[in-house]
Design an enzyme around this catalytic site. Structure first.
Site, PDB file in Angstrom:
ATOM      1  N   LYS B  87       0.829  -1.196   0.000  1.00  0.00           N
ATOM      2  CA  LYS B  87       0.000   0.000   0.000  1.00  0.00           C
ATOM      3  C   LYS B  87       0.866   1.250   0.000  1.00  0.00           C
ATOM      4  CE  LYS B  87      -3.669   2.202   2.720  1.00  0.00           C
ATOM      5  NZ  LYS B  87      -4.519   2.077   3.928  1.00  0.00           N
ATOM      6  N   ASP B 161      14.079 -16.881 -26.661  1.00  0.00           N
ATOM      7  CA  ASP B 161      13.826 -15.471 -26.433  1.00  0.00           C
ATOM      8  C   ASP B 161      12.680 -15.376 -25.432  1.00  0.00           C
ATOM      9  OD1 ASP B 161      14.498 -12.652 -27.939  1.00  0.00           O
ATOM     10  OD2 ASP B 161      12.524 -12.697 -27.033  1.00  0.00           O
ATOM     11  N   HIS B 250      14.741 -14.023 -16.154  1.00  0.00           N
ATOM     12  CA  HIS B 250      14.850 -12.925 -17.123  1.00  0.00           C
ATOM     13  C   HIS B 250      14.293 -11.640 -16.516  1.00  0.00           C
ATOM     14  CE1 HIS B 250      14.307 -10.554 -20.767  1.00  0.00           C
ATOM     15  NE2 HIS B 250      15.161 -11.381 -21.336  1.00  0.00           N
TER      16      HIS B 250
END
Lengths: 390, 390
Positions: B87, B161, B250
Site C-alpha cells: 500500500k 527469447d 529474465h
C-alpha cells in the site's frame, strides 16, 4: 493481422518517438531483423507489430499507438506484459498508457459485481465492506470476535488486511474456522451471506493449494495481492473449478508500477484493463477522496475499464461514512464501499461503523441532507464528527 | 525483534522523511494504531517496524532505514513485497533502495553458477550462452536447425527469447522434442551437456505443469520472466522436486519496476537481492557495455548481490565477442556470457559467433592483444569488424 492488441506508449519530450516505435515494433516481436533471416521473411513478417499513430500531447510528450498481432502471445497476461513492455521497459523512459485487447482475450470474471450481489441477495444498494484491523497481531479468535461485532450490523463483505499472510500466530485456515460460526449465525438469522475475502500467501503452489483448501472448507471469497504475486496466479485461480468463489484483487505495489510520470503503466491500464482481463471479480484501488494521493481521472479510468467487463469497482483507502455522499454521487449504487479504520475505528465501535454506512445509504436514497447540523444523534453523526463530511 | 528485515527507502527532496518513516513503520505493520486497540497493545507492539536511521544524500534526497520483524511475513517474496512496499507504494514518491534479509529467508538456489558448471563439466572458463533469434516466427524444426549450427561449435547454454510463449506454431514441448537429438548428439560426441533454458508461459498452474512436463521429458533448464509472472512462481518452481533443473531468471519488465528516479525499486534490490532469495540459479540483466542504457553501478550492485548467494550473473543485451575483454576485466571467469544477435547475426553464421567467443576467451587466457590489427582472420576478427571492440 486478424486480431490485434493495441498499446499506447507515452514518451517524454525530447525522445524520438518514431524511432522508439520502430524499436518496439521489431524488438518486441521478431527481436531482430537481420539480412541473414531474409529466407524466413514470410514467417517473420506476420509477427511484426505496426505503428498505427503518433501524436503530440499538450505536455510536450508524444503518444504512440502500436498494434501487435494477438497470435504473438498465448492469451495470458504474463506473455502479454512481456511482449508489450518486457525488455523494452529497460530501453529508456516510456509509459504504457492504454492496452486494448480483443474481447475474448484472457480470463473473464466468473462473478463480477452481479455475481457478488447474487451471493449476498443485495440487488439495489451499494455493498458495504470492512477490513480487519489492526492488520497484524490478531489471533484467529480475535478475528472472530471482531467479525461478530460487525456481522449483525449488516455488513456485506469483510476482508483481511493485505499484509496479513499465513502466519503461525493467525493461520489462514484457523481464521476461517474461527469465523465460520459467525457467518453461519448471520445467515441463519438474516438469510443473507457475509463474504470473507481471505488473503492468499505463500509461493505459487501454496497460494493455489491454500485457495482450494479454503474453498473446500466453505470459504466464500478470496483476496489476492495481484501485483506482488503475479497476474498468472490470478488467472489460475479464476480458471480453477475448485476455487469457485469471487476473487478480490488488491493493488498493493501498484505505485511501484504506475506512480512515476514517465515510466511503468498508467493506473487504468494496469488496475482496470489488465486486472479485468485476468479474471478479478472486484478490484480495489485508492479513492481520490481518500487518504492516498490519487488522481481523480485515474480513478475514473479504472472504473470505466472495470465496468466494461462487469468487474466490481472498490474505491478504498481512508473511506469513511462521511465520504459516502461524494462517492455515491460519482458511482451511483454499483460500487463496493470498502472501509478499514472508517468502520473499525468508529468512536462507538465497529458495529456502529457499519450502521453509519447504512444510515448514510438511507439518507442518500431519501435525498436527505448531509449537513452535520441536520444529522440526528447516532452512528452517522458520530462518524462525521470524527472524520468530517467530504 | 529477534530477526529483522531492513529496508532502505529513498525520498526526494522536500518530503518529510521522518514522518514517512513513521507512516511505514505503523501503516505497513499494524496498519492502524488507534486508542481502541490499547487492550491489544502487547500483541501489536511486537509487529511494529522501527526507524533505524535517517540520512541526507548529496542529491538532496533522504535515505531512511526501517527494520521490520521477520515474523510479520511468511518467508516468501509475495508477503515481503506487500509488507515493505504494498500500500505504501501508493503514498507518494519513494524508492526501495536496498533490502537486507535474514540469510535463511526465502529460497536458496539449488544450482547456482557452481551447479551449472558441474552439469556442463566446465570449471574454469566463463560459460557461453546464446539466444534463439528471431524471437517469433521459428518452427520447432527451425529451432533444431539453429541449435545444430551452434551446438558443435562449443556452446554451453542456449535460451529461448523471452517473448516466445507456448504458441501453436512452435509449442514448447515440440521445440524440446525437436532439439533433443541435437543435444544428445553433442553429448555423445563431446561428453558435455548443452543446457536449453526453455521459456515458461501460461497461467500459474500451466507454468508449473509445463515445467514438470518438460523436465519429465528430459529438459535440462528453464527460463522464467520473473517480473511478468511473479516471484511466487519462481519460488514454487525452485522448491519443486519434480523441477530439478537450473532456472534462469529474465528481467523483462524490470524497467517498469526500477527505471524511475523516485519510484519503485533500485535494480540491485530487485534483480540482485529479491531474485537471489527467490530461488533463481542465474539472473539476466543489462550489461552496461551493451545495447540498453544501464548504469554501471547498478550492474555492480546486482552482481554483488547475486554472488553473495552463489547465483550466476548473466550480463546481457547487445553482448558480442568484441565486448569480451571488457566484460572479463570486470567479471573474471565467473560469469555467463549471453549473446543473442552477437552470436546469431555473426557475419559467418551462428557457429562462428560461438567460435568467436571461444577465440576471445583463449586470447584473454593468453593475455594476447585485442587490437583489430592484431587479430588473425577468422570468427573473432569478423565479429570485431562488424560490431567493434569495446
Amino acid at each position: 493481422m486478424s486480431h490485434v492488441i493495441e498499446v499506447d506508449y507515452q514518451f517524454p519530450a525530447g525522445v524520438d518517438a518514431a524511432r522508439q516505435a520502430q524499436a518496439i515494433a521489431i524488438g518486441q516481436t521478431a527481436g531482430s531483423w537481420d539480412a541473414r533471416f531474409q529466407h524466413r521473411e514470410a514467417q517473420l513478417r506476420g509477427h511484426l507489430a505496426e505503428l498505427r499513430d503518433i501524436r503530440s500531447l499538450p505536455s510536450g510528450r508524444q503518444l504512440v499507438t502500436i498494434a501487435f498481432p494477438a497470435e504473438n502471445v498465448d492469451g495470458r497476461m504474463g506473455s502479454l506484459l512481456t511482449m508489450i513492455f518486457g525488455k523494452y521497459s529497460l530501453a529508456g523512459p516510456a509509459k504504457v498508457m492504454a492496452i486494448r485487447l480483443p474481447v475474448d482475450y484472457g480470463q473473464a470474471c466468473r462473478f463480477g459485481l452481479a455475481g457478488i450481489r447474487k451471493k449476498l441477495h443485495v440487488a439495489e444498494r451499494p455493498l458495504i465492506m470492512a477490513i480487519f484491523k489492526p492488520a497484524l497481531g490478531l489471533s484467529a479468535e480475535d478475528h472472530a470476535e471482531i467479525l461478530a461485532e460487525v456481522a449483525m450490523a449488516g455488513l456485506d463483505i469483510i476482508k483481511d488486511d493485505e499484509i496479513l499472510p499465513n502466519l503461525p500466530s493467525a493461520a489462514t485456515l484457523a481464521r476461517w474456522e474461527a469465523c465460520v460460526p459467525i457467518i453461519e449465525a448471520r445467515r441463519d438469522r438474516t438469510g443473507r451471506d457475509l463474504l470473507y475475502a481471505m488473503n492468499l500467501s505463500g509461493d505459487a503452489r501454496q497460494v493455489q493449494d491454500l485457495a482450494r483448501q479454503l474453498v473446500a472448507r466453505g470459504a466464500n471469497a478470496l483476496l489476492l495481492n495481484v501485483l506482488t504475486y503475479g497476474f498468472p496466479i490470478l488467472e489460475a485461480l479464476a480458471a480453477d473449478p475448485e476455487v469457485n468463489v469471487p476473487i478480490f484483487a488488491h493493488p498493493a505495489l501498484a505505485g511501484a508500477w504506475c506512480a512515476a510520470p514517465d515510466h511503468g503503466f498508467a493506473y487504468p491500464a494496469l488496475l482496470g484493463t489488465v486486472m479485468s482481463y485476468a479474471g478479478a471479480d472486484a478490484v480495489l484501488y485508492p479513492a481520490h477522496y481518500g487518504s492516498l494521493p490519487f488522481p481523480e481521472t485515474d480513478e475514473q479510468g479504472i472504473v470505466q475499464a472495470l465496468r466494461a467487463r462487469d468487474v466490481a469497482p472498490v474505491p478504498s483507502a481512508g473511506v469513511h461514512p462521511g465520504m459516502l455522499s461524494a462517492i455515491l454521487k460519482d458511482y451511483g449504487k454499483d460500487v463496493i464501499l470498502n472501509a478499514g479504520t472508517g468502520i473499525m475505528d468508529h468512536p462507538m465501535g465497529p458495529a456502529s461503523g457499519v450502521l453509519a454506512f447504512h444510515e448514510g445509504l438511507e439518507r442518500w436514497q431519501d435525498g436527505a441532507s448531509w449537513q452535520l447540523s441536520d444529522l440526528p444523534a447516532g452512528p452517522l453523526r458520530a462518524a462525521v464528527e470524527k472524520w468530517g463530511n467530504a
